[in-house]
Motif scaffolding. Structure first.
Motif, PDB file in Angstrom:
ATOM      1  N   ASN A  27      -1.046  12.265   8.303  1.00 12.29           N
ATOM      2  CA  ASN A  27       0.411  12.410   8.208  1.00 12.29           C
ATOM      3  C   ASN A  27       1.041  12.631   9.577  1.00 12.29           C
ATOM      4  O   ASN A  27       2.086  12.048   9.894  1.00 12.29           O
ATOM      5  N   GLU A  29      -5.806  14.549   5.412  1.00 16.68           N
ATOM      6  CA  GLU A  29      -4.451  14.175   5.007  1.00 16.68           C
ATOM      7  C   GLU A  29      -3.427  14.607   6.048  1.00 16.68           C
ATOM      8  O   GLU A  29      -2.527  13.844   6.418  1.00 16.68           O
ATOM      9  N   ILE A  61      -8.445   3.663   2.634  1.00 12.97           N
ATOM     10  CA  ILE A  61      -7.033   3.275   2.709  1.00 12.97           C
ATOM     11  C   ILE A  61      -6.411   3.694   4.035  1.00 12.97           C
ATOM     12  O   ILE A  61      -5.641   2.939   4.647  1.00 12.97           O
ATOM     13  N   SER A  62      -6.739   4.890   4.517  1.00 15.30           N
ATOM     14  CA  SER A  62      -6.139   5.361   5.772  1.00 15.30           C
ATOM     15  C   SER A  62      -6.555   4.489   6.951  1.00 15.30           C
ATOM     16  O   SER A  62      -5.751   4.219   7.849  1.00 15.30           O
ATOM     17  N   ARG A  98      -0.292   7.678  -9.334  1.00 15.17           N
ATOM     18  CA  ARG A  98      -0.948   8.983  -9.297  1.00 15.17           C
ATOM     19  C   ARG A  98      -2.439   8.813  -8.986  1.00 15.17           C
ATOM     20  O   ARG A  98      -3.115   7.961  -9.557  1.00 15.17           O
ATOM     21  N   SER A 123       0.987   4.038  -2.953  1.00 14.66           N
ATOM     22  CA  SER A 123       0.677   5.436  -2.645  1.00 14.66           C
ATOM     23  C   SER A 123       1.799   6.371  -3.098  1.00 14.66           C
ATOM     24  O   SER A 123       1.556   7.543  -3.400  1.00 14.66           O
ATOM     25  N   PHE A 162      -3.658   7.808  -6.174  1.00 17.31           N
ATOM     26  CA  PHE A 162      -3.878   6.896  -5.049  1.00 17.31           C
ATOM     27  C   PHE A 162      -3.604   7.666  -3.755  1.00 17.31           C
ATOM     28  O   PHE A 162      -2.473   8.040  -3.466  1.00 17.31           O
ATOM     29  N   ASN A 163      -4.649   7.904  -2.985  1.00 16.94           N
ATOM     30  CA  ASN A 163      -4.540   8.736  -1.792  1.00 16.94           C
ATOM     31  C   ASN A 163      -4.543   7.865  -0.543  1.00 16.94           C
ATOM     32  O   ASN A 163      -5.579   7.323  -0.156  1.00 16.94           O
ATOM     33  N   ARG A 164      -3.378   7.719   0.090  1.00 13.19           N
ATOM     34  CA  ARG A 164      -3.309   6.866   1.274  1.00 13.19           C
ATOM     35  C   ARG A 164      -4.050   7.473   2.456  1.00 13.19           C
ATOM     36  O   ARG A 164      -4.315   6.787   3.439  1.00 13.19           O
ATOM     37  N   TYR A 193      -4.594   1.277   6.603  1.00 12.15           N
ATOM     38  CA  TYR A 193      -3.232   1.589   7.051  1.00 12.15           C
ATOM     39  C   TYR A 193      -3.134   1.517   8.574  1.00 12.15           C
ATOM     40  O   TYR A 193      -2.265   0.831   9.137  1.00 12.15           O
ATOM     41  N   LEU A 212       0.833  -1.207   0.000  1.00  7.59           N
ATOM     42  CA  LEU A 212       0.000   0.000   0.000  1.00  7.59           C
ATOM     43  C   LEU A 212       0.865   1.254   0.000  1.00  7.59           C
ATOM     44  O   LEU A 212       0.554   2.229  -0.690  1.00  7.59           O
ATOM     45  N   MET A 213       1.950   1.216   0.779  1.00  5.25           N
ATOM     46  CA  MET A 213       2.831   2.369   0.841  1.00  5.25           C
ATOM     47  C   MET A 213       3.474   2.638  -0.514  1.00  5.25           C
ATOM     48  O   MET A 213       3.528   3.782  -0.975  1.00  5.25           O
TER      49      MET A 213
END
Length: 204
Positions: free
Chosen positions: A181, A177, A63-64, A54, A50, A56-58, A67, A46-47
């Motif tokens: 992060n 995001e 997805i978050s 282009r 990401s 692909f928003n982790r 994760y 997944l990392m």
């Protein structure tokens, strides 16, 4: 345009992802040991997607969460073994140190630096170098490379913390995001400090 309430959303998302991570970590105690390498491989996949795909928003909603849960599942083993080897007091001291490092360098990024948002491309390159060096070390296991990579990863995510706080100062972020992060930055700083402590004490 970033509104004032977006800053509150950042910290709500930050706390929320810690809760999701905590749930994953709790269930990590029931997660079969033989499944952890598979979970780690999925997380790594997944990392990498990401980083290179282009669009692909982790930090996206699905997805978050995946994760945060997967990181919790695979982190349980690290936390458990550290507590067994060094005790809960040392574990919580290292965690507290990680939080202090995160806050200290976050304040530097927010209050002392004007605009370092151009760091992003350099940090991305540094991240790729650390990732591929880690893969190389997995297969070759060079002497002292584990220590070098642990320190490099710690420094890198300290710089990411400075960068992200500075992005907030300059209003170049989205709440979900940024919250995700910052969660990752703090978590990886803590995990790197735990590994560094273990490495140093095992060498004595």
């Amino acid at each position: 345009m970033v509104a004032q309430h977006d800053y509150r959303k950042v910290w709500l998302y930050f706390l929320y992802y810690w809760v999701v991570f905590g749930i994953g970590t709790y269930f990590g105690q029931y997660f079969p040991e033989e499944w952890r390498p598979t979970a780690s491989a999925v997380l790594f996949g997944l990392m990498m997607i990401s980083l290179f795909v282009r669009g692909f928003n982790r930090a996206g909603p699905i997805i978050s969460h995946l994760y945060a849960i997967l990181i919790g599942l695979v982190s349980y083993g690290l936390f458990e073994s550290f507590v067994i080897d060094f005790g809960e007091d040392v574990f919580y001291r290292v965690v507290l140190l990680g939080i202090l490092v995160f806050v200290f360098f976050g304040c530097i990024g927010y209050f002392l630096l004007r605009d370092v948002t151009h760091w992003g491309k350099y940090l991305f390159i540094a991240l790729l170098v650390v990732i591929f060096a880690s893969l190389l070390n997995f297969f070759i296991n060079l002497p002292y490379m584990t220590l070098i990579l642990t320190i490099a990863g710690l420094v890198l995510y300290i710089l990411f913390t400075i960068y992200d706080f500075n992005r907030m100062k300059n209003k170049k972020f989205s709440p979900r995001e940024m919250g995700f992060n910052l969660f990752l930055n703090l978590l990886i700083i803590i995990k790197r400090l735990l590994r560094l402590y273990r490495y140093i004490n095992n060498r004595r």
